[in-house]
Design a protein around this motif. Sequence first.
Motif, PDB file in Angstrom:
ATOM      1  N   LEU A 170       0.827  -1.207   0.000  1.00 11.25           N
ATOM      2  CA  LEU A 170       0.000   0.000   0.000  1.00 11.25           C
ATOM      3  C   LEU A 170       0.859   1.255   0.000  1.00 11.25           C
ATOM      4  N   ARG A 171       1.873   1.288   0.859  1.00  8.86           N
ATOM      5  CA  ARG A 171       2.726   2.479   0.974  1.00  8.86           C
ATOM      6  C   ARG A 171       3.458   2.785  -0.321  1.00  8.86           C
ATOM      7  N   GLN A 172       3.949   1.750  -0.989  1.00 10.34           N
ATOM      8  CA  GLN A 172       4.774   1.952  -2.174  1.00 10.34           C
ATOM      9  C   GLN A 172       3.995   2.525  -3.361  1.00 10.34           C
ATOM     10  N   ARG A 173       2.676   2.500  -3.301  1.00  9.01           N
ATOM     11  CA  ARG A 173       1.876   2.994  -4.408  1.00  9.01           C
ATOM     12  C   ARG A 173       1.291   4.386  -4.153  1.00  9.01           C
ATOM     13  N   CYS A 174       1.719   5.014  -3.090  1.00  2.49           N
ATOM     14  CA  CYS A 174       1.197   6.338  -2.734  1.00  2.49           C
ATOM     15  C   CYS A 174       2.175   7.438  -3.129  1.00  2.49           C
ATOM     16  N   LEU A 175       1.635   8.573  -3.510  1.00  4.14           N
ATOM     17  CA  LEU A 175       2.461   9.734  -3.819  1.00  4.14           C
ATOM     18  C   LEU A 175       2.967  10.404  -2.552  1.00  4.14           C
ATOM     19  N   THR A 176       2.166  10.355  -1.496  1.00  2.00           N
ATOM     20  CA  THR A 176       2.562  10.932  -0.211  1.00  2.00           C
ATOM     21  C   THR A 176       2.310   9.898   0.888  1.00  2.00           C
ATOM     22  N   PRO A 177       3.047   9.974   1.994  1.00  2.00           N
ATOM     23  CA  PRO A 177       2.944   8.955   3.047  1.00  2.00           C
ATOM     24  C   PRO A 177       1.842   9.201   4.067  1.00  2.00           C
ATOM     25  N   ALA A 178       0.985  10.182   3.846  1.00  5.45           N
ATOM     26  CA  ALA A 178      -0.052  10.499   4.832  1.00  5.45           C
ATOM     27  C   ALA A 178      -1.377  10.786   4.117  1.00  5.45           C
ATOM     28  N   GLY A 179      -2.452  10.794   4.899  1.00  8.93           N
ATOM     29  CA  GLY A 179      -3.754  11.148   4.349  1.00  8.93           C
ATOM     30  C   GLY A 179      -4.575   9.940   3.916  1.00  8.93           C
ATOM     31  N   ARG A 180      -5.699  10.242   3.276  1.00  6.73           N
ATOM     32  CA  ARG A 180      -6.667   9.206   2.895  1.00  6.73           C
ATOM     33  C   ARG A 180      -6.311   8.595   1.544  1.00  6.73           C
ATOM     34  N   LYS A 181      -6.306   7.268   1.481  1.00  6.98           N
ATOM     35  CA  LYS A 181      -6.025   6.526   0.250  1.00  6.98           C
ATOM     36  C   LYS A 181      -7.095   5.443   0.079  1.00  6.98           C
ATOM     37  N   THR A 182      -7.487   5.202  -1.147  1.00  9.21           N
ATOM     38  CA  THR A 182      -8.454   4.144  -1.446  1.00  9.21           C
ATOM     39  C   THR A 182      -7.882   3.238  -2.530  1.00  9.21           C
ATOM     40  N   PHE A 183      -7.886   1.930  -2.255  1.00  8.48           N
ATOM     41  CA  PHE A 183      -7.363   0.942  -3.199  1.00  8.48           C
ATOM     42  C   PHE A 183      -8.516   0.081  -3.686  1.00  8.48           C
ATOM     43  N   PHE A 184      -8.657  -0.017  -4.991  1.00  9.68           N
ATOM     44  CA  PHE A 184      -9.701  -0.841  -5.593  1.00  9.68           C
ATOM     45  C   PHE A 184      -9.031  -2.117  -6.103  1.00  9.68           C
ATOM     46  N   ILE A 185      -9.083  -3.151  -5.263  1.00  5.96           N
ATOM     47  CA  ILE A 185      -8.371  -4.384  -5.579  1.00  5.96           C
ATOM     48  C   ILE A 185      -9.070  -5.555  -4.901  1.00  5.96           C
ATOM     49  N   LYS A 186      -9.185  -6.668  -5.608  1.00  9.17           N
ATOM     50  CA  LYS A 186      -9.774  -7.874  -5.042  1.00  9.17           C
ATOM     51  C   LYS A 186      -8.733  -8.589  -4.184  1.00  9.17           C
ATOM     52  N   MET A 187      -9.205  -9.292  -3.169  1.00  4.96           N
ATOM     53  CA  MET A 187      -8.285 -10.026  -2.305  1.00  4.96           C
ATOM     54  C   MET A 187      -7.524 -11.092  -3.086  1.00  4.96           C
ATOM     55  N   SER A 188      -8.193 -11.693  -4.067  1.00  7.89           N
ATOM     56  CA  SER A 188      -7.521 -12.711  -4.885  1.00  7.89           C
ATOM     57  C   SER A 188      -6.397 -12.085  -5.709  1.00  7.89           C
ATOM     58  N   THR A 189      -6.621 -10.869  -6.196  1.00 14.72           N
ATOM     59  CA  THR A 189      -5.581 -10.172  -6.961  1.00 14.72           C
ATOM     60  C   THR A 189      -4.402  -9.822  -6.073  1.00 14.72           C
ATOM     61  N   LEU A 190      -4.702  -9.298  -4.879  1.00 10.15           N
ATOM     62  CA  LEU A 190      -3.634  -8.963  -3.938  1.00 10.15           C
ATOM     63  C   LEU A 190      -2.854 -10.212  -3.552  1.00 10.15           C
ATOM     64  N   GLY A 191      -3.563 -11.333  -3.378  1.00 10.08           N
ATOM     65  CA  GLY A 191      -2.902 -12.589  -3.056  1.00 10.08           C
ATOM     66  C   GLY A 191      -1.968 -13.047  -4.170  1.00 10.08           C
ATOM     67  N   SER A 192      -2.410 -12.899  -5.423  1.00 10.92           N
ATOM     68  CA  SER A 192      -1.569 -13.295  -6.563  1.00 10.92           C
ATOM     69  C   SER A 192      -0.304 -12.451  -6.627  1.00 10.92           C
ATOM     70  N   ILE A 193      -0.430 -11.155  -6.333  1.00 17.38           N
ATOM     71  CA  ILE A 193       0.724 -10.260  -6.377  1.00 17.38           C
ATOM     72  C   ILE A 193       1.721 -10.592  -5.274  1.00 17.38           C
ATOM     73  N   LEU A 194       1.216 -10.881  -4.066  1.00 13.56           N
ATOM     74  CA  LEU A 194       2.088 -11.127  -2.919  1.00 13.56           C
ATOM     75  C   LEU A 194       2.465 -12.590  -2.750  1.00 13.56           C
ATOM     76  N   GLY A 195       1.799 -13.484  -3.484  1.00 15.92           N
ATOM     77  CA  GLY A 195       2.133 -14.904  -3.393  1.00 15.92           C
ATOM     78  C   GLY A 195       1.468 -15.624  -2.235  1.00 15.92           C
ATOM     79  N   PHE A 196       0.231 -15.222  -1.899  1.00 18.90           N
ATOM     80  CA  PHE A 196      -0.517 -15.847  -0.808  1.00 18.90           C
ATOM     81  C   PHE A 196      -1.914 -16.213  -1.290  1.00 18.90           C
TER      82      PHE A 196
END
Length: 229
Positions: A170-196
Amino acid sequence: MKWDELASLPLFIGMSHEELEGIMTQLRIDFKKYDAGKIIVKRGDSCGKLIIVNSGDILCQAKADDGTYSMEETLTAPVMLQTDGIFGRFQTYTHTIKAINPVSTLTFEKGEIQKLLTSSLIFRLNLAGMLSTKLQKWEQKLWEQQYIPQGSTEDEKEVDALQHRIKTFLRQRCLTPAGRKTFFIKMSTLGSILGFRRQQISMALNGMQEQGLVKLSRGKITVEQMQKI
């Protein structure tokens, strides 16, 4: 815009009154205003120029190249839009940027930036310092101390380690390290990216939700305060 307002912007800090007045009177600066909801730049647009948002709030939207997930974050002026794309190899915007409320911008075309680089030592130093700091931060992340899970059991350690990997993602995809961020991603997609597996991702995210770090809804992860992550 007055010279003292220009002096508060990062690229112009340290300039004298006379130098700032010269910029205001001798260089071509394009001033624009955007109503709420209007697009300032689109992802893929040419960015061989410097756009500075000097008032208002903007919504920055990014999307993975394969379209599997996207994210958006809110930034408050002053904001310089992708200074690394002015002279870089890839001179296109990586984000679509919209006005959340009335926004005003000033734009320097590349030719005007080249004049500033030629005539102003302070501008050259400010730009070089900004780009160098950005590169150093990205390189430093590669060599940060590895995370050691704090859980007492093996299962707790596994969840703890996975939560750390999610936070890093999550942090690596932000322009700034603070404030409100919203990620539109399925858990299965996140699992495929991270290997879980999806179930492991779900358990880790629900644990983060219980800690008050994220809010979960279908296909969406909301972080109200990224600094807590």
